[in-house]
Design a protein around this motif. Structure first.
Motif, PDB file in Angstrom:
ATOM      1  N   PHE A  32       0.837  -1.200   0.000  1.00  0.00           N
ATOM      2  CA  PHE A  32       0.000   0.000   0.000  1.00  0.00           C
ATOM      3  C   PHE A  32       0.870   1.248   0.000  1.00  0.00           C
ATOM      4  O   PHE A  32       1.858   1.338   0.733  1.00  0.00           O
ATOM      5  CB  PHE A  32      -0.903   0.015   1.234  1.00  0.00           C
ATOM      6  CG  PHE A  32      -1.734   1.266   1.370  1.00  0.00           C
ATOM      7  CD1 PHE A  32      -3.026   1.307   0.870  1.00  0.00           C
ATOM      8  CD2 PHE A  32      -1.219   2.397   1.990  1.00  0.00           C
ATOM      9  CE1 PHE A  32      -3.786   2.463   0.986  1.00  0.00           C
ATOM     10  CE2 PHE A  32      -1.977   3.549   2.111  1.00  0.00           C
ATOM     11  CZ  PHE A  32      -3.264   3.581   1.606  1.00  0.00           C
TER      12      PHE A  32
ATOM     13  N   GLY B 180       0.243   5.700  -0.154  1.00  0.00           N
ATOM     14  CA  GLY B 180      -0.733   6.781  -0.152  1.00  0.00           C
ATOM     15  C   GLY B 180      -0.092   8.147  -0.001  1.00  0.00           C
ATOM     16  O   GLY B 180       0.882   8.308   0.739  1.00  0.00           O
TER      17      GLY B 180
ATOM     18  N   HIS C 108      -5.155   3.129   5.428  1.00  0.00           N
ATOM     19  CA  HIS C 108      -4.708   1.800   4.993  1.00  0.00           C
ATOM     20  C   HIS C 108      -5.219   0.701   5.914  1.00  0.00           C
ATOM     21  O   HIS C 108      -5.507  -0.409   5.461  1.00  0.00           O
ATOM     22  CB  HIS C 108      -3.182   1.757   4.872  1.00  0.00           C
ATOM     23  CG  HIS C 108      -2.448   2.079   6.128  1.00  0.00           C
ATOM     24  ND1 HIS C 108      -2.454   3.339   6.696  1.00  0.00           N
ATOM     25  CD2 HIS C 108      -1.690   1.307   6.942  1.00  0.00           C
ATOM     26  CE1 HIS C 108      -1.719   3.329   7.788  1.00  0.00           C
ATOM     27  NE2 HIS C 108      -1.260   2.110   7.974  1.00  0.00           N
TER      28      HIS C 108
ATOM     29  N   LEU D 160      -8.853   0.171   5.026  1.00  0.00           N
ATOM     30  CA  LEU D 160      -8.929  -0.529   3.744  1.00  0.00           C
ATOM     31  C   LEU D 160      -8.638  -2.015   3.918  1.00  0.00           C
ATOM     32  O   LEU D 160      -9.338  -2.866   3.361  1.00  0.00           O
ATOM     33  CB  LEU D 160      -7.947   0.086   2.751  1.00  0.00           C
ATOM     34  CG  LEU D 160      -7.871  -0.615   1.390  1.00  0.00           C
ATOM     35  CD1 LEU D 160      -9.230  -0.611   0.694  1.00  0.00           C
ATOM     36  CD2 LEU D 160      -6.813   0.032   0.507  1.00  0.00           C
TER      37      LEU D 160
ATOM     38  N   TRP E 236     -12.738  -4.539  -5.148  1.00  0.00           N
ATOM     39  CA  TRP E 236     -11.780  -3.464  -4.880  1.00  0.00           C
ATOM     40  C   TRP E 236     -12.461  -2.100  -4.929  1.00  0.00           C
ATOM     41  O   TRP E 236     -12.202  -1.227  -4.091  1.00  0.00           O
ATOM     42  CB  TRP E 236     -10.634  -3.510  -5.886  1.00  0.00           C
ATOM     43  CG  TRP E 236      -9.634  -4.587  -5.610  1.00  0.00           C
ATOM     44  CD1 TRP E 236      -9.421  -5.730  -6.334  1.00  0.00           C
ATOM     45  CD2 TRP E 236      -8.702  -4.634  -4.524  1.00  0.00           C
ATOM     46  NE1 TRP E 236      -8.414  -6.478  -5.759  1.00  0.00           N
ATOM     47  CE2 TRP E 236      -7.963  -5.832  -4.651  1.00  0.00           C
ATOM     48  CE3 TRP E 236      -8.435  -3.782  -3.453  1.00  0.00           C
ATOM     49  CZ2 TRP E 236      -6.961  -6.190  -3.758  1.00  0.00           C
ATOM     50  CZ3 TRP E 236      -7.437  -4.133  -2.560  1.00  0.00           C
ATOM     51  CH2 TRP E 236      -6.718  -5.321  -2.710  1.00  0.00           C
ATOM     52  N   ARG E 237     -13.318  -1.887  -5.908  1.00  0.00           N
ATOM     53  CA  ARG E 237     -14.005  -0.595  -6.022  1.00  0.00           C
ATOM     54  C   ARG E 237     -14.881  -0.346  -4.791  1.00  0.00           C
ATOM     55  O   ARG E 237     -14.897   0.761  -4.245  1.00  0.00           O
ATOM     56  CB  ARG E 237     -14.853  -0.567  -7.296  1.00  0.00           C
ATOM     57  CG  ARG E 237     -14.035  -0.708  -8.570  1.00  0.00           C
ATOM     58  CD  ARG E 237     -14.903  -0.644  -9.821  1.00  0.00           C
ATOM     59  NE  ARG E 237     -14.170  -1.071 -10.992  1.00  0.00           N
ATOM     60  CZ  ARG E 237     -13.302  -0.304 -11.658  1.00  0.00           C
ATOM     61  NH1 ARG E 237     -13.105   0.933 -11.259  1.00  0.00           N
ATOM     62  NH2 ARG E 237     -12.667  -0.784 -12.714  1.00  0.00           N
TER      63      ARG E 237
ATOM     64  N   ILE F  24     -12.541   0.240  -1.527  1.00  0.00           N
ATOM     65  CA  ILE F  24     -11.898   1.554  -1.464  1.00  0.00           C
ATOM     66  C   ILE F  24     -12.938   2.643  -1.262  1.00  0.00           C
ATOM     67  O   ILE F  24     -12.730   3.581  -0.482  1.00  0.00           O
ATOM     68  CB  ILE F  24     -11.064   1.794  -2.732  1.00  0.00           C
ATOM     69  CG1 ILE F  24      -9.854   0.855  -2.723  1.00  0.00           C
ATOM     70  CG2 ILE F  24     -10.596   3.247  -2.815  1.00  0.00           C
ATOM     71  CD1 ILE F  24      -8.941   0.990  -3.928  1.00  0.00           C
TER      72      ILE F  24
ATOM     73  N   CYS G  92     -13.996   2.475   2.342  1.00  0.00           N
ATOM     74  CA  CYS G  92     -12.871   2.908   3.179  1.00  0.00           C
ATOM     75  C   CYS G  92     -12.788   4.431   3.235  1.00  0.00           C
ATOM     76  O   CYS G  92     -12.659   5.023   4.316  1.00  0.00           O
ATOM     77  CB  CYS G  92     -11.578   2.328   2.612  1.00  0.00           C
ATOM     78  SG  CYS G  92     -10.087   3.105   3.213  1.00  0.00           S
ATOM     79  N   PHE G  93     -12.859   5.102   2.092  1.00  0.00           N
ATOM     80  CA  PHE G  93     -12.799   6.566   2.068  1.00  0.00           C
ATOM     81  C   PHE G  93     -13.971   7.161   2.848  1.00  0.00           C
ATOM     82  O   PHE G  93     -13.804   8.142   3.594  1.00  0.00           O
ATOM     83  CB  PHE G  93     -12.817   7.073   0.627  1.00  0.00           C
ATOM     84  CG  PHE G  93     -11.471   7.076  -0.045  1.00  0.00           C
ATOM     85  CD1 PHE G  93     -10.648   5.956  -0.009  1.00  0.00           C
ATOM     86  CD2 PHE G  93     -11.027   8.183  -0.741  1.00  0.00           C
ATOM     87  CE1 PHE G  93      -9.406   5.956  -0.635  1.00  0.00           C
ATOM     88  CE2 PHE G  93      -9.794   8.202  -1.362  1.00  0.00           C
ATOM     89  CZ  PHE G  93      -8.975   7.087  -1.319  1.00  0.00           C
TER      90      PHE G  93
ATOM     91  N   VAL H 105      -2.680   0.290  -4.387  1.00  0.00           N
ATOM     92  CA  VAL H 105      -2.531  -1.034  -3.802  1.00  0.00           C
ATOM     93  C   VAL H 105      -1.901  -1.902  -4.891  1.00  0.00           C
ATOM     94  O   VAL H 105      -2.501  -2.144  -5.938  1.00  0.00           O
ATOM     95  CB  VAL H 105      -3.886  -1.602  -3.351  1.00  0.00           C
ATOM     96  CG1 VAL H 105      -3.690  -2.931  -2.653  1.00  0.00           C
ATOM     97  CG2 VAL H 105      -4.606  -0.619  -2.435  1.00  0.00           C
TER      98      VAL H 105
ATOM     99  N   GLY I 132      -7.013   4.401  -5.982  1.00  0.00           N
ATOM    100  CA  GLY I 132      -8.175   5.179  -5.587  1.00  0.00           C
ATOM    101  C   GLY I 132      -7.769   6.634  -5.444  1.00  0.00           C
ATOM    102  O   GLY I 132      -6.738   6.936  -4.827  1.00  0.00           O
TER     103      GLY I 132
ATOM    104  N   VAL J 122     -11.896   4.910  -8.877  1.00  0.00           N
ATOM    105  CA  VAL J 122     -11.016   3.761  -8.706  1.00  0.00           C
ATOM    106  C   VAL J 122     -10.683   3.164 -10.069  1.00  0.00           C
ATOM    107  O   VAL J 122     -11.565   2.961 -10.906  1.00  0.00           O
ATOM    108  CB  VAL J 122     -11.668   2.683  -7.813  1.00  0.00           C
ATOM    109  CG1 VAL J 122     -10.740   1.484  -7.643  1.00  0.00           C
ATOM    110  CG2 VAL J 122     -12.036   3.274  -6.454  1.00  0.00           C
TER     111      VAL J 122
END
Length: 274
Positions: free
Chosen positions: A23, A25, A44, A47, A69-70, A73, A76-77, A105, A114, A187
């Motif tokens: 990861f 960022g 992270h 996520l 994944w979409r 993320i 997570c945001f 990632v 993302g 994403v």
């Protein structure tokens, strides 16, 4: 300096799983560094928990689960956006602090990016620079349409800004500008190839004065001086990009992460510079 960065090797996977993901960022804070710091500390981890929860019930293999994944993320945001209000300072609770976020990632077969705001991720593939994210600027046609549909306005006040205030149309935090400013990320899921060389993630202090092509050309020259793929080489490349941006007159915060990608599509090493 309101930027922060986060690097977490082998954040996702390991153990019984044969697939691991590193990861990376970059978070560009504004109105203060509180939200950017919260992102570096928490995003992270949130996520990883979201991905683990989804993989536990996934019907398809992890490498094939683009939609997973979409969703992970995006969720997570949204959770970190809520956390900065619930757990933050008075300024955060009042919504006057925010941060952009671009995260990558990196797995052996895929790179998931993302992005929320005007930081950016670019990959060098076979000597060609390809953006893996799109900047969220208030005057980007689809972003302008979204803001106006929500009842907001984009005003050209020393550059295009939401309500004449914020120069990015998406961010984590900035709750006083919602719903015009959203934390929803875009994403991208990109398959790895043997031609992949490296990633560059950076805040807009770099991209305002250096093109994708120039950033990749400079990085490639820096990495070519090192025979091994390691963090020292990528850290040097990131530092050179920061110095170059400053020499070209950038007066914004500048944070850069360079991630080396092995040509055999396995593993990565990253270094960052401020």
């Amino acid at each position: 300096m309101e930027d922060t960065v986060a690097v977490s090797p082998a954040l996702i996977g390991g153990g019984a799983s044969s697939v691991t993901y590193d990861f990376f960022g970059v978070y560009d804070g504004h109105g203060g560094d509180a939200v950017a710091k919260a992102c570096a500390e928490r995003l992270h981890l949130v996520l990883a928990a979201e991905v683990e929860r989804r993989l536990r019930w996934a019907a398809s293999p992890p490498e094939a689960a683009e939609e997973m994944w979409r969703e992970a993320i995006g969720e997570c945001f949204a959770k970190v956006d809520e956390e900065v209000v619930m757990n933050g300072s008075r300024a955060e609770a009042e919504g006057t602090v925010g941060s952009t976020a671009v995260v990558a990632v990196v797995g052996t077969r895929r790179i998931v990016v993302g992005n929320c705001g005007d930081s950016r991720a670019v990959i060098s593939r076979g000597g060609v620079a390809f953006p893996l994210s799109r900047d969220h600027k208030p005057n980007r046609p689809d972003e302008l349409e979204r803001v106006e549909a929500a009842g907001g306005r984009v005003i050209n006040w020393d550059g295009y800004r939401i309500l004449g205030v914020l120069a990015t149309s998406r961010s984590i935090g900035d709750h006083y500008l919602k719903p015009y400013v959203t934390c929803e990320p875009e994403v991208t899921v990109t398959d790895r190839t043997i031609h992949d060389e490296f990633l560059v993630l950076a805040s807009d202090g770099l991209w305002d004065v250096i093109s994708n092509e120039d950033a990749c050309a400079v990085t490639k020259r820096c990495l070519a001086r090192h025979s091994a793929i390691d963090g020292a080489a990528s850290k040097e490349a990131a530092a050179v990009l920061v110095e170059l941006a400053m020499s070209r007159g950038s007066k914004d915060n500048i944070s850069v992460i360079v991630v080396e990608l092995k040509r055999i599509c396995g593993g990565s090493g990253g270094g960052e510079g401020h």
